[in-house]
Write a protein that holds these residues in place. Sequence first.
Motif, PDB file in Angstrom:
ATOM      1  N   ASP A   6      35.506  16.396 -83.372  1.00 30.41           N
ATOM      2  CA  ASP A   6      33.818  16.154 -83.546  1.00 30.41           C
ATOM      3  C   ASP A   6      33.362  17.588 -83.825  1.00 30.41           C
ATOM      4  OD1 ASP A   6      33.953  13.606 -82.759  1.00 30.41           O
ATOM      5  OD2 ASP A   6      33.187  13.950 -80.633  1.00 30.41           O
ATOM      6  N   LYS A  36      34.193  17.869 -87.666  1.00 34.36           N
ATOM      7  CA  LYS A  36      33.391  17.106 -88.507  1.00 34.36           C
ATOM      8  C   LYS A  36      31.890  17.670 -88.633  1.00 34.36           C
ATOM      9  CE  LYS A  36      31.815  12.272 -89.052  1.00 34.36           C
ATOM     10  NZ  LYS A  36      30.326  12.626 -89.170  1.00 34.36           N
ATOM     11  N   ALA A  37      31.407  17.988 -87.698  1.00 32.27           N
ATOM     12  CA  ALA A  37      30.046  18.740 -87.521  1.00 32.27           C
ATOM     13  C   ALA A  37      29.927  19.791 -88.439  1.00 32.27           C
ATOM     14  CB  ALA A  37      29.764  18.831 -86.098  1.00 32.27           C
ATOM     15  N   ALA A  55      31.884  20.680 -91.182  1.00 25.45           N
ATOM     16  CA  ALA A  55      32.088  20.125 -92.496  1.00 25.45           C
ATOM     17  C   ALA A  55      30.759  19.304 -92.984  1.00 25.45           C
ATOM     18  CB  ALA A  55      33.126  18.895 -92.610  1.00 25.45           C
ATOM     19  N   ASP A  56      30.048  18.666 -92.137  1.00 24.15           N
ATOM     20  CA  ASP A  56      28.790  18.229 -92.243  1.00 24.15           C
ATOM     21  C   ASP A  56      27.475  19.141 -92.936  1.00 24.15           C
ATOM     22  OD1 ASP A  56      29.895  15.577 -92.168  1.00 24.15           O
ATOM     23  OD2 ASP A  56      28.782  15.202 -90.222  1.00 24.15           O
ATOM     24  N   ILE A  57      27.804  20.436 -91.889  1.00 27.20           N
ATOM     25  CA  ILE A  57      26.894  21.317 -92.292  1.00 27.20           C
ATOM     26  C   ILE A  57      27.345  22.121 -93.584  1.00 27.20           C
ATOM     27  CG2 ILE A  57      26.056  23.655 -91.260  1.00 27.20           C
ATOM     28  CD1 ILE A  57      26.481  22.480 -88.786  1.00 27.20           C
ATOM     29  N   ARG A  81      28.897  20.924 -96.432  1.00 30.14           N
ATOM     30  CA  ARG A  81      28.361  20.075 -97.543  1.00 30.14           C
ATOM     31  C   ARG A  81      26.952  20.059 -97.765  1.00 30.14           C
ATOM     32  NH1 ARG A  81      32.850  16.950 -95.727  1.00 30.14           N
ATOM     33  NH2 ARG A  81      31.794  15.936 -94.328  1.00 30.14           N
ATOM     34  N   ALA A  82      26.063  20.016 -96.507  1.00 34.57           N
ATOM     35  CA  ALA A  82      24.750  19.996 -96.747  1.00 34.57           C
ATOM     36  C   ALA A  82      24.281  21.296 -97.002  1.00 34.57           C
ATOM     37  CB  ALA A  82      23.893  19.942 -95.345  1.00 34.57           C
ATOM     38  N   ARG A  83      24.716  22.559 -96.867  1.00 36.41           N
ATOM     39  CA  ARG A  83      24.173  23.822 -97.040  1.00 36.41           C
ATOM     40  C   ARG A  83      25.139  24.499 -98.406  1.00 36.41           C
ATOM     41  NH1 ARG A  83      20.435  25.896 -93.471  1.00 36.41           N
ATOM     42  NH2 ARG A  83      19.611  24.183 -92.083  1.00 36.41           N
ATOM     43  N   LYS A  89      29.808  22.254-105.626  1.00 33.42           N
ATOM     44  CA  LYS A  89      29.225  22.124-104.482  1.00 33.42           C
ATOM     45  C   LYS A  89      29.361  23.240-103.534  1.00 33.42           C
ATOM     46  CE  LYS A  89      27.501  18.123-105.299  1.00 33.42           C
ATOM     47  NZ  LYS A  89      27.891  16.690-104.608  1.00 33.42           N
TER      48      LYS A  89
END
Length: 477
Positions: A324, A327-328, A330-332, A334-336, A359
């Motif tokens: 988890d 994944k968190a 990686a999400d951050i 991609r967003a930043r 990206k």
Amino acid sequence: MDAADTLAFVDLETTGGNPAFDRITEIGIVRVQNGELAEEWSSLVNPECPISPYIEAFTGISSEMVADAPLFGALAATVFEKLQGAVFIAHNARFDHSFLRSEFRRAGVAYSADALCTVKLSRRLFPEHARHNLDAVIERHGLSCSARHRALGDARVLYDLWQKLRREIPDAELRAAAAQSMLTTPKLPAHLPPELADELPDTPGVYRYYGEGDALLHVGRGNSLRSKILSQLSVTRAGAREQLAAQVRRVDWVQTAGELGAMLLEADWIKSLKPQHNRHLKDNSHSATLRLADMSGRVRIQRIDELEPGDLAQSFGVFHSEKDARKALADIARARQLCMKVLGLEESEGSCFAMQVGKCKGACVGKEAPILHGMRLRLALSALKIKSWPFPGRIALRERASGGFLPDGTRGGEFHVLDRWMYLGSARSEDDLAALSTREPSAGFDVDVYRILLRYFSHHPNLDWHDLRADKTVVVH
């Protein structure tokens, strides 16, 4: 209820509002038989503890007044006789009934009665009015009280109210309203002790359900142990709770000063005792956090239970597993538009994949300075930062009893001993506190305690805490 019923209009004065901690200071009883006044009786009671200035100002009863009064144990037989066979009637009857049950229990006497609450009765008969406290009822019905906030004076007012209602409200309507204003006790399964319902306290606390062979089934908590346990074990429940109730053979509980103590003890029991029906809760033994490895922005995923107290300043987020956490992160990223390769999420030669598709801002190939990437990472993670322990070390955090007063009459409660987001236990005496002050923690950073305390701190900005370092002492009042 009809005119032939024996009624006991009761009022108590107490040292506070919590039957687990507070004691009775005065009892007033007006007994009615066959519709006629049969007896009035009252007595001061020595609560075996000082009465606080606040309570003294409220009731007019001082410690000096009760110093030579009988203990409740000496009055128990008399009080029991005057209540026996009568419908118990009080304003906020749950309060008075609970206190009397607690005092009788201390005296080794089992007491229970059908109880009518005049607050509930007033609400049912006069729903157009917003206020139903005793002062409002007195004013609304033109009653008088010669000794407000004294037990017999208030009990007389309740008798006068009942007489007025009988004169002004049709008998069938009053009977129906009274029947709906009785305190109800859900029916328990036949295999549980019948006295359980009468023993349960109306106070915050934590409870345990045991099954066949004394196997621990479930741990829970409630602001009212009585309400919570009876609602769960009532035979009218359906579904999963009904299945649990069918398995329960024994119940025990610990009363706490308030909700914080209940939450801390519940979390501790669930982790240490591992009850069967609490296993759906997440196992925090594999919880992870994100730690900054260096200024360039490389992130290390680390298990929470491996953290040292000094690690918290560079730790971000609490996740149920390393998966988890990854994944968190990686999400951050991609967003930043952070670099997966610099973060340690991607192993490759040359640039990261995100750079190839526009990206990533190029930290992996030197297009973005490492210090700038690190600053952007810190900013992105800032909302997840694990809070540093806000105290100098081990502390005793006082939680006030729900009624505001302890048996010694001071504003207080339990002391919860805490050290860097770890719960070591709760103390009600100086000996208990001394033992907890030197106890070694059994584990490291505790996710559940962290979340419980953060929520509590956010709602209680003015904390009453005491430093437990070696050169400090705390007096338990």
